[in-house]
Enzyme design. Structure first.
Site, PDB file in Angstrom:
ATOM      1  N   GLU A 102      -5.801  -8.709  -0.077  1.00 54.24           N
ATOM      2  CA  GLU A 102      -6.513  -8.332   1.160  1.00 54.24           C
ATOM      3  C   GLU A 102      -7.980  -8.183   0.801  1.00 54.24           C
ATOM      4  O   GLU A 102      -8.333  -7.294   0.017  1.00 54.24           O
ATOM      5  CB  GLU A 102      -5.970  -7.041   1.781  1.00 54.24           C
ATOM      6  CG  GLU A 102      -4.600  -7.192   2.418  1.00 54.24           C
ATOM      7  CD  GLU A 102      -4.195  -5.987   3.259  1.00 54.24           C
ATOM      8  OE1 GLU A 102      -5.103  -5.352   3.869  1.00 54.24           O
ATOM      9  OE2 GLU A 102      -2.993  -5.680   3.305  1.00 54.24           O
ATOM     10  N   GLU A 125       0.815  -1.223   0.000  1.00 51.43           N
ATOM     11  CA  GLU A 125       0.000   0.000   0.000  1.00 51.43           C
ATOM     12  C   GLU A 125       0.848   1.273   0.000  1.00 51.43           C
ATOM     13  O   GLU A 125       0.636   2.181   0.802  1.00 51.43           O
ATOM     14  CB  GLU A 125      -0.966  -0.007   1.183  1.00 51.43           C
ATOM     15  CG  GLU A 125      -1.987  -1.127   1.087  1.00 51.43           C
ATOM     16  CD  GLU A 125      -3.090  -1.034   2.136  1.00 51.43           C
ATOM     17  OE1 GLU A 125      -2.955  -0.231   3.069  1.00 51.43           O
ATOM     18  OE2 GLU A 125      -4.066  -1.780   2.011  1.00 51.43           O
TER      19      GLU A 125
END
Length: 566
Positions: free
Chosen positions: A340, A215
């Site tokens: 995720e 991220e």
């Protein structure tokens, strides 16, 4: 705390985790509570696999992956608790290992997550008594480093899972990634490989899939970058890693969520620059019922339709990857690693973090940061399980592009498995849809023709109540139907026709295997440590004739699985 509005009516109030259901409207707050009453007396929906149906793709084993991050009690008190009655010589909880095997997990992403962006992998190797204590900036905890890559490799060998290893692109980068690659995969005879041998692991670990950071678009991430900065960094790291081992499969960071202002353009920029040495781009999406505190009907209906957001997410990232391929005159497709996904009630974490920030703002603090505190330990409802079953259907229906996925996380932290300190481990409601798909979805995935009533949602407009996927292993002559009723109020009876399965005429007949239904009249019912089997799948009343046709009634907010064989 900043929020970001998404083109998909999603928003977030916390780093690394997205909330993909919209805020309740004023009308929602006066809506009646969800009702699951009503009866469907005649079929009003159908699922059919036509004779000319073509498969989406083969079902990739990595689609049934999970995620272990050094966060809360996922590692310490989850997979590792040396004082537990079931702990083995390595400190691994055998009761948790047994449930991981029952869950059917194939591949586990490790060690983060946000955690990895401030992590020195060398801290977790060698004798435990020599490992340093560190501060984890992601979750404001103290990391003891009792678990590291050596230990996780040993755990994965016992669990029977592949490792997807993440490297630190926040405070480190190219050299650390190459050193770690040599340590885990190198043949003896070089410095880092010999260090691994000295630490008791003689054979190379053969870790093939690597996440290059986590991220990195997120302003919460240690060392976060612009799209151009990360594109240049991942290009260099991926190139060097493939010089060392050309057979690696490398995953670039995609957007942290659809709510990010650069969603789509981030992927295009990164993949265009580093196309030649990348194999995957990551996708992250979390969902929850935003009206769970007041139990408002409209927000529940939006939540049940969360797979609409996931479908758009997959389409957007696939399009960006295709544009990058075309810009490079390439022939390979960049696959998606949805590493995720799941249900996470991040509003609870937001409140906890807001409190921490308010306290921290009162001046300098010198108290020790906690070790493995209880964080993100959501207890899931029957409705949460139905949504996760729906999301798994979506992943299977798009497995031509989604070739890997990690349900986040595995134990204690937003997880299907809970483990009490010095006590039992037990299955959350979300355990069951995942396990059924992981253990029985084999062969080819098919998107059947579906005729369904529609339901109205505030977030996505009118959408079909019924969704489904079929998998069929022609060689083994085994198949699986997964279906969901996303209607919050009304049951639907559907006819199922599997007569178009490839090779079926030569099989003669189909026979029904196990058929089960997950539904509760109270969709907010949960499993707990005191009542670990309050919500479990029950036998589904269904009969299949020899040609593969049958009828089944799905109550409001329900998920079914039907195993069959030739």
């Amino acid at each position: 705390m900043t929020t970001h509005n998404s083109q998909y009516s999603a928003e977030t109030t916390h780093p690394d985790k997205q909330e993909s259901s919209p805020e309740p409207t004023a009308a929602d707050t006066t809506a009646s509570n969800v009702s699951t009453t009503g009866n469907a007396t005649t079929p009003d929906a159908s699922i059919a696999l036509n004779a000319d149906a073509t498969p989406v793709a083969d079902v990739p084993p990595r689609l049934f992956g999970s995620f272990v991050e050094h966060l809360g009690r996922c590692v310490y008190g989850g997979i590792y608790e040396p004082s537990h009655p079931t702990a083995d010589e390595n400190g691994f909880r055998q009761d948790v290992l047994d449930l991981v095997k029952e869950l059917g997990v194939t591949c586990v992403r490790y060690p983060g997550g946000n955690f990895v962006s401030n992590y020195n992998w060398e801290d977790g190797i060698g004798p435990r008594e020599n490992r340093p204590m560190r501060r984890d900036l992601a979750w404001h905890c103290t990391e003891t480093n009792e678990m590291g890559i050596d230990d996780f490799y040993r755990w994965s060998q016992k669990a029977g899972t592949e490792i997807m290893l993440a490297v630190n692109m926040g405070t480190r980068g190219l050299k650390a990634a190459l050193d770690e690659l040599e340590y885990v995969n190198g043949a003896p005879g070089t410095a880092w490989a010999d260090q691994r041998v000295a630490n008791g692991i003689e054979e190379p670990m053969d870790i093939k899939m690597w996440c290059i950071g986590n991220e990195m678009d997120g302003p919460w991430q240690v060392g976060h970058m612009s799209p151009e900065e990360y594109a240049g960094a991942v290009d260099k790291v991926a190139h060097a890693m493939k010089l060392a081992e050309s057979g690696l499969e490398l995953v670039a960071c995609g957007s942290s969520g659809a709510y990010m202002p650069t969603f789509g353009t981030w992927e295009k920029t990164v993949l265009t620059k580093a196309y030649e040495n990348l194999d995957f781009v990551s996708c992250h999406a979390y969902y929850f019922d935003r009206g769970h505190k007041t139990r408002t009907a409209a927000s529940m209906q939006d939540f049940l339709a969360s797979s609409e957001d996931m479908t758009k997410f997959i389409a957007t990232v696939s399009d960006a990857a295709d544009q990058a391929r075309e810009a490079n005159n390439g022939t390979k497709d960049i696959a998606l690693s949805f590493d995720e996904w799941g249900v996470w009630y991040s509003d609870k974490w937001n409140e906890q973090e807001d409190q921490w920030k308010a306290e921290a703002a009162q001046g300098l603090h010198h108290e020790p940061w906690p070790k493995s505190p209880h964080l993100l330990e959501d207890i899931y409802t029957a409705a949460d399980a139905v949504v996760e079953g729906s999301l798994m259907i979506t992943l299977l229906k798009h497995c031509d592009r989604v070739r890997s996925a990690s349900r986040a996380q595995l134990v204690n932290v937003i997880a299907p498995i809970m483990a009490e300190e010095h006590g039992p481990a037990w299955r959350q409601t979300t355990f069951y849809p995942f396990a059924e798909a992981a253990l029985h979805a084999r062969g080819q995935a098919y998107a059947p023709a579906i005729s369904s009533p529609t339901i109205h949602t505030e977030a996505y407009g009118d959408v079909p109540a019924i969704d489904a996927v079929v998998t069929w292993d022609e060689q083994a002559r085994t198949g699986l139907l997964l279906a969901v009723n996303r209607d919050a109020n009304t049951p639907h009876t559907l006819t199922i026709d599997l007569s178009g399965l490839p090779g079926l005429p030569g099989l003669g007949t189909l026979a029904l295997g196990k058929a089960q239904l997950l539904h509760e009249d109270d969709p907010y019912r949960t499993n707990t440590a005191e009542a670990p089997e309050a919500v479990t799948p029950q036998p589904l009343d269904i009969a299949m004739n020899a040609t593969g046709t049958c009828t089944a009634t799905l109550p409001a907010i329900s998920w079914i699985s039907v195993e069959f064989h030739g």
